[in-house]
Scaffold this active site. Sequence first.
Site, mmCIF file in Angstrom:
data_model
loop_
_atom_site.group_PDB
_atom_site.id
_atom_site.type_symbol
_atom_site.label_atom_id
_atom_site.label_comp_id
_atom_site.label_asym_id
_atom_site.label_seq_id
_atom_site.Cartn_x
_atom_site.Cartn_y
_atom_site.Cartn_z
ATOM 1 N N SER A 1 34.084 -17.377 -43.695
ATOM 2 C CA SER A 1 33.067 -18.375 -43.360
ATOM 3 C C SER A 1 31.709 -17.900 -43.868
ATOM 4 O O SER A 1 31.570 -16.796 -44.394
ATOM 5 C CB SER A 1 33.029 -18.600 -41.846
ATOM 6 O OG SER A 1 32.704 -17.393 -41.177
ATOM 7 N N GLU B 1 31.231 -32.338 -46.027
ATOM 8 C CA GLU B 1 31.503 -30.911 -45.865
ATOM 9 C C GLU B 1 32.385 -30.706 -44.641
ATOM 10 O O GLU B 1 32.077 -31.199 -43.555
ATOM 11 C CB GLU B 1 30.191 -30.139 -45.700
ATOM 12 C CG GLU B 1 30.387 -28.663 -45.419
ATOM 13 C CD GLU B 1 29.126 -27.981 -44.918
ATOM 14 O OE1 GLU B 1 29.239 -26.836 -44.436
ATOM 15 O OE2 GLU B 1 28.034 -28.584 -44.989
ATOM 16 N N ASP C 1 42.073 -22.282 -40.532
ATOM 17 C CA ASP C 1 41.654 -22.384 -39.133
ATOM 18 C C ASP C 1 42.444 -23.492 -38.456
ATOM 19 O O ASP C 1 42.528 -24.610 -38.973
ATOM 20 C CB ASP C 1 40.160 -22.719 -39.032
ATOM 21 C CG ASP C 1 39.265 -21.598 -39.527
ATOM 22 O OD1 ASP C 1 39.776 -20.481 -39.721
ATOM 23 O OD2 ASP C 1 38.062 -21.846 -39.721
ATOM 24 N N THR D 1 40.588 -11.831 -57.774
ATOM 25 C CA THR D 1 40.907 -13.261 -57.683
ATOM 26 C C THR D 1 41.909 -13.572 -56.588
ATOM 27 O O THR D 1 42.074 -14.733 -56.216
ATOM 28 C CB THR D 1 41.485 -13.770 -59.012
ATOM 29 O OG1 THR D 1 42.735 -13.117 -59.272
ATOM 30 C CG2 THR D 1 40.530 -13.516 -60.169
ATOM 31 N N GLN E 1 43.184 -17.148 -54.831
ATOM 32 C CA GLN E 1 44.530 -17.667 -55.077
ATOM 33 C C GLN E 1 45.232 -18.012 -53.767
ATOM 34 O O GLN E 1 45.851 -19.072 -53.641
ATOM 35 C CB GLN E 1 45.358 -16.637 -55.853
ATOM 36 C CG GLN E 1 44.891 -16.391 -57.276
ATOM 37 C CD GLN E 1 45.766 -15.362 -57.973
ATOM 38 O OE1 GLN E 1 46.993 -15.430 -57.911
ATOM 39 N NE2 GLN E 1 45.133 -14.401 -58.630
ATOM 40 N N CYS F 1 6.291 -26.595 -29.361
ATOM 41 C CA CYS F 1 7.097 -26.882 -28.167
ATOM 42 C C CYS F 1 6.776 -25.861 -27.068
ATOM 43 O O CYS F 1 5.731 -25.925 -26.437
ATOM 44 C CB CYS F 1 8.584 -26.889 -28.539
ATOM 45 S SG CYS F 1 9.657 -27.632 -27.281
ATOM 46 N N PHE F 2 7.660 -24.904 -26.835
ATOM 47 C CA PHE F 2 7.436 -23.858 -25.844
ATOM 48 C C PHE F 2 6.152 -23.087 -26.164
ATOM 49 O O PHE F 2 5.431 -22.653 -25.259
ATOM 50 C CB PHE F 2 8.647 -22.918 -25.847
ATOM 51 C CG PHE F 2 8.763 -22.023 -24.650
ATOM 52 C CD1 PHE F 2 9.207 -22.511 -23.432
ATOM 53 C CD2 PHE F 2 8.457 -20.678 -24.746
ATOM 54 C CE1 PHE F 2 9.333 -21.674 -22.333
ATOM 55 C CE2 PHE F 2 8.578 -19.834 -23.658
ATOM 56 C CZ PHE F 2 9.019 -20.337 -22.447
ATOM 57 N N MET G 1 3.411 -24.275 -27.426
ATOM 58 C CA MET G 1 2.268 -25.042 -26.927
ATOM 59 C C MET G 1 2.163 -24.882 -25.411
ATOM 60 O O MET G 1 1.064 -24.704 -24.863
ATOM 61 C CB MET G 1 2.425 -26.516 -27.276
ATOM 62 C CG MET G 1 1.451 -27.428 -26.536
ATOM 63 S SD MET G 1 1.600 -29.155 -27.011
ATOM 64 C CE MET G 1 0.973 -29.986 -25.550
ATOM 65 N N HIS H 1 8.599 -30.917 -32.855
ATOM 66 C CA HIS H 1 9.079 -29.941 -33.836
ATOM 67 C C HIS H 1 8.797 -30.434 -35.254
ATOM 68 O O HIS H 1 9.667 -31.023 -35.900
ATOM 69 C CB HIS H 1 10.575 -29.694 -33.644
ATOM 70 C CG HIS H 1 10.897 -28.918 -32.416
ATOM 71 N ND1 HIS H 1 10.971 -27.536 -32.402
ATOM 72 C CD2 HIS H 1 11.146 -29.319 -31.142
ATOM 73 C CE1 HIS H 1 11.255 -27.128 -31.174
ATOM 74 N NE2 HIS H 1 11.362 -28.191 -30.393
ATOM 75 N N GLU I 1 8.659 -28.854 -37.936
ATOM 76 C CA GLU I 1 9.455 -28.187 -38.972
ATOM 77 C C GLU I 1 10.673 -29.005 -39.388
ATOM 78 O O GLU I 1 11.192 -28.848 -40.505
ATOM 79 C CB GLU I 1 9.901 -26.796 -38.496
ATOM 80 C CG GLU I 1 10.944 -26.770 -37.390
ATOM 81 C CD GLU I 1 10.362 -26.806 -35.987
ATOM 82 O OE1 GLU I 1 11.057 -26.397 -35.049
ATOM 83 O OE2 GLU I 1 9.203 -27.254 -35.840
#
Length: 542
Positions: free
Chosen positions: A13, A139, A146, A187, A191, A380-381, A383, A514, A516
């Site tokens: 992953s 995706e 899994d 590889t 495979q 947020c927090f 502020m 937020h 961002e």
Amino acid sequence: MARYVFITGGVVSSLGKGIASAALGALLQARGYRVRLRKLDPYLNVDPGTMSPYQHGEVFVTDDGAETDLDLGHYERFTGRSANKRDNITTGRIYQNIIEKERRGDYLGATVQVIPHVTDEIKQFVLEGNEEFDFVLCEIGGTVGDIEAMPFLEAIRQLGNELPRGNAVYIHLTLMPWIPAAGELKTKPTQHSVKELRSIGIAPDILLVRADRPVPPEERRKLSLFCNVRESAVIQALDVAHIYDVPMAYHKEGLDSEVLAAFGIDPAPKPRMERWEEVSNRIHNPEGEVTIAIVGKYTGLKDAYKSLNEALTHGGIANRVRVKLDWIESEIFEKEDPAPWLEKVHGILVPGGFGERGSEGKILAAKFARERKVPYFGICFGMQMACIEAARSLAGIEKASSTEFGPTKEPVVGLMTEWLRGNMLEKRTAAGDLGGTMRLGAYEARLQPGSKIAEIYGSEEISERHRHRYEVNIGYREKLEACGLVFAGLSPDGVLPETIEYPDHPWFVGVQYHPELKSRPFEPHPLFASFIAAAVEQSRLV
């Protein structure tokens, strides 16, 4: 009709399927196509909203209030298209929908099974609402093999047969590890991963091979032979210096051309990569450098602040400077003097968070920034802690605190119980489910004319994304403003404080939302562009 690209991962992953998907979406966009990206997450949580940042990383919030996987942030930043709640689905949500249908009797007494009921629900999610798009990129989270991912892989296998011929392409992202003892790239893991995928019934059309060094031609031929893909479809995905180099790197390797060829699109429109070239140039050829201290609670895992990290980079792009981040665990300031940690930085940012742990350290960071005139950005927090600091230090409210930390006689920050979304009154209670007690998604705010933040935005009306349960108590506004802390932004009904600032400070801004989450490399958020500009000015003084 939309064409579908399914991106799966193998071997390990965290190979970067999200970045690969976002980069491919950006490349198709650069050729003039309309692109949508979707993420299918195999975990049983209904959404990541209640998951630990250390487990999952950042929770990305969309305009319509969905708590989603952080990969949707990559999708938005690379393509400029805002995602919504229909762009992320989890196994938990799928099963929740199915159980609700079964209880209503929608299945008419049938035995509810993984096939066809779970797979049909997944296929419905993949196919719905795509009429206006040329390409839909899906995706699949996790790795092939899994057990949690099996229903999703089965669903996209079925879609490959059900869609018109030539309307589905499968990309498999794998790892080609370098073995120092042997002195070669191997590889075999790829495979075996492809063998596992083919045993499910999916034959990949394109292999995207992650490696830390160039893949020799003979190894590409080997993968082509044993994995049954064209040699031109074995595409190396080499490590790059910055994630915004990925679209250019993948274009150079021919990923977008190979995808279009797999769909039989020939000739294909030529891509326009000027914007990506300019972003890459600004990142790699800065005209200066600033250091920003991020005083947070989850600094051990940078993915917990993924959008924040990217937004600061965007601020650097806007100002043509490199932004160096100094990650500081806020609890340190509860044991040590903040000055040695902060006196050399050019800006201090206190991000969002939950719970009492580390809160006093964030309050001390806000105090340092206020007293030393260092640019401060509280989100947020951050502020909320700045308001508590002002209440204690300037207004003489020694017991000022937040009800999030426990009962208090001076609740400068308290739990919201109701607020307006448009014309609808929404209510929450402290006893409600965690996933349903927060103010989530885009809300409007009104900014005070002539305030610093209104000047930064160039507007007195804004819309920003929120994710919080607690809010600065409007009842303390008069006392705090008497000390110089201005409530420069409020909700449209004037009840919820949205922004604060000190007019006599070079740059001290706190926001309850937020920002961002809405910053893009081509459109840096004005607050981050302004914050980094202030840090540049501070760098000339330090």
